[in-house]
Design a protein around this motif. Structure first.
Motif, short mmCIF file in Angstrom:
data_model
loop_
_atom_site.label_atom_id
_atom_site.label_comp_id
_atom_site.label_asym_id
_atom_site.label_seq_id
_atom_site.Cartn_x
_atom_site.Cartn_y
_atom_site.Cartn_z
N GLY A 1 0.86 -1.27 0.03
CA GLY A 1 -0.01 -0.05 0.04
C GLY A 1 0.84 1.44 0.11
N ASP A 2 2.15 1.21 0.12
CA ASP A 2 2.83 2.18 0.06
C ASP A 2 2.86 3.04 -1.28
OD1 ASP A 2 3.84 2.25 2.84
OD2 ASP A 2 5.64 1.55 2.36
N ILE A 3 2.91 4.26 -1.31
CA ILE A 3 2.96 5.10 -2.50
C ILE A 3 4.40 5.30 -3.22
CG2 ILE A 3 2.24 7.17 -3.83
CD1 ILE A 3 0.01 7.31 -1.75
N LYS B 1 6.86 -4.12 -7.73
CA LYS B 1 5.22 -4.79 -7.74
C LYS B 1 5.29 -5.99 -6.87
CE LYS B 1 3.57 -4.87 -11.92
NZ LYS B 1 3.26 -5.01 -13.04
N ASP C 1 3.71 -5.02 -3.47
CA ASP C 1 2.48 -4.53 -3.31
C ASP C 1 2.23 -2.97 -3.07
OD1 ASP C 1 1.35 -6.95 -3.80
OD2 ASP C 1 1.36 -7.66 -1.81
N PRO C 2 3.17 -2.10 -4.03
CA PRO C 2 3.02 -0.86 -3.55
C PRO C 2 1.76 -0.17 -4.35
CG PRO C 2 4.50 -1.07 -5.26
CD PRO C 2 4.22 -2.35 -4.83
N GLU C 3 1.34 0.88 -4.20
CA GLU C 3 0.48 1.66 -5.21
C GLU C 3 1.31 2.64 -5.88
OE1 GLU C 3 -2.91 5.25 -4.82
OE2 GLU C 3 -2.45 3.76 -2.93
N LEU D 1 2.30 5.71 -8.36
CA LEU D 1 1.94 7.08 -8.62
C LEU D 1 2.50 7.45 -9.86
CD1 LEU D 1 0.28 9.63 -8.44
CD2 LEU D 1 2.47 10.49 -6.96
N LYS E 1 -1.75 11.42 3.30
CA LYS E 1 -0.81 10.38 2.64
C LYS E 1 0.50 11.05 2.28
CE LYS E 1 -4.66 7.80 0.70
NZ LYS E 1 -5.50 7.45 -0.40
N HIS F 1 0.35 1.69 -15.20
CA HIS F 1 -1.34 1.37 -15.27
C HIS F 1 -1.65 0.96 -16.68
CE1 HIS F 1 -1.50 3.07 -11.26
NE2 HIS F 1 -0.74 4.23 -11.65
#
Length: 418
Positions: free
Chosen positions: A131-133, A149, A152-154, A156, A182, A379
């Motif tokens: 969840g870290d950006i 990946k 499991d980061p988010e 940007l 955040k 993305h």
């Protein structure tokens, strides 16, 4: 057993998928690597891979150094090494970076890694919580996305222009995130002659990025494998040069300025961060191949690296020029591309509505290969781009490859008008 394949295999048949971890089941092969397997044995002109030209490998120097290492340093070169790396190499690299980039050797610790790809995985392992950006360029280095990946980061994704990452857009996103409570954990950038786009972050943006890191309390991972391959323009100091707090991780490699087969790279960062990365590396491979490290040390310490870089530049510049000239000559109207001052890649953008991944089969049938751009976006939301490499094949094949590619693109543009 959530997420694992269901169904009963035939009696006596092992259900292989049943044993994989959740992470393993989510893994996908690198599209670039799979593409290279497709074209490596065919007559296709491959503008796809990111390979150095074998003609640039300093084979005779390697023979000479290897003999010297085996004669005088075999006890170190053939033995297990420390996880941090061969100390003479680490110190020599720190001195080389201080001399060349103005990065004070006293401010950093250098750890040797098995190619800078291992550095990316270790950074993900040590710094990313689910969840870290993580902010990346759009497009960015595909293998970095794959490495991060796994943890499991988010992502940007920050757009780029001909001066690199749009740091002004990053700043807007940072403000929005702060308002939501955040923050970004780190920004990853290939700052000079970027892979895949070939562009270079401007001096002003580098300084601004460091200022933003202080203001919004994030780290910067600067991946810098290509900066020595400059064919035009003036050098720009690495982002690490402007770092006075220890926020920037500098990743270097011998793959483009020596030979990739050694798999020797390095991380230069604040000693406190290096210590934790060292502990993580202990669980991965104990140490990077000592034999290659000792050879790399002699290569730098004896001045061969400084002698070799101009030779590589002289070899690659005509290939860069040939591709730019061929693009200018053959590409139909509506196609755009970057004009890099160095590195290994040119980024091509086609009119909206063309999917370069779908177009790939037609290009291969025509005898040319490229890397579709979709995979370089976190993305996967951009379909009309591609990466071309100009270092691996000779000038005449570059021109012919671009000509064939232009024919395919022209057909796709005509089809859009129907």
């Amino acid at each position: 057993m959530s997420g694992k394949p269901e169904g009963n295999p035939a009696p006596g048949t092992l259900n292989f998928e049943l044993f994989f971890s959740e992470k393993a089941l989510q893994m996908k092969a690198s599209e670039v690597r799979e593409l290279l397997k497709l074209v490596e044995t065919s007559d296709v002109i491959s503008l796809a891979g990111g390979l150095p030209a074998p003609e640039t490998f300093p084979v005779e120097i390697i023979k000479k150094i290897t003999q010297e290492v085996l004669t005088h340093h075999a006890d170190k070169a053939l033995q297990y090494g420390t996880t941090l790396g061969f100390t003479p190499l680490r110190l020599t690299l720190a001195e080389w970076m201080e001399k060349r980039y103005g990065i004070p050797a006293s401010d950093i610790e250098v750890m040797i890694v098995s190619g800078s790809q291992q550095a990316l995985d270790l950074i993900g392992r040590v710094f990313i919580n689910p969840g870290d950006i993580v902010a990346v360029e759009g497009p960015t280095y595909l293998a970095a996305l794959n490495a991060f990946k796994y943890y499991d980061p988010e992502f940007l994704s920050i757009p780029m222009d001909h001066n690199g990452m749009r740091v002004d857009i990053l700043e807007e996103k940072l403000k929005e995130l702060k308002a939501e409570g955040k923050r970004v954990k780190f920004v990853y950038t290939v700052s000079t002659f970027q892979n895949p786009a070939g562009v270079t972050m401007s001096l002003e943006r580098r300084k601004h990025l460091v200022e933003l890191a202080k203001e919004y309390d994030f780290l910067i991972v600067e991946d810098n494998p290509y900066s020595e391959l400059r064919y035009s323009g003036e050098p720009i100091p690495p982002i690490k040069h402007f770092d006075d707090e220890g926020r920037v991780f500098y990743l270097g490699t011998f793959s483009k300025i020596f030979a990739p087969g050694f798999r020797v790279g390095w991380i230069a960062a604040h000693p406190h961060f290096i210590r934790k990365l060292e502990i993580a590396k202990q669980a991965v491979d104990l140490c990077t191949n000592p034999f290659g490290q000792v050879i790399a040390w002699k290569y730098v310490a004896d001045g061969y690296l400084d002698e070799h870089i101009p030779k590589v530049i002289e070899f690659y510049k005509p290939r860069r020029d040939a591709m730019l000239e061929a693009l200018e000559e053959y590409m139909p109207e509506g196609v755009e591309w970057t004009r890099p001052d160095g590195g290994m890649f040119i980024w091509v953008t086609l009119p909206e509505g063309i999917d370069t991944k779908l177009m790939m089969e037609k290009a291969v049938a025509k005898g040319v290969a490229y890397v579709p751009g979709e995979a370089f976006f976190a993305h996967r939301d951009v379909k009309n781009t591609m990466r071309l490499n100009f270092t691996y094949v000779p000038e005449e094949k570059i021109r012919e490859g671009v000509r064939r590619l232009a024919e395919v693109i022209e057909e796709e543009i005509k089809a859009l008008g129907k």
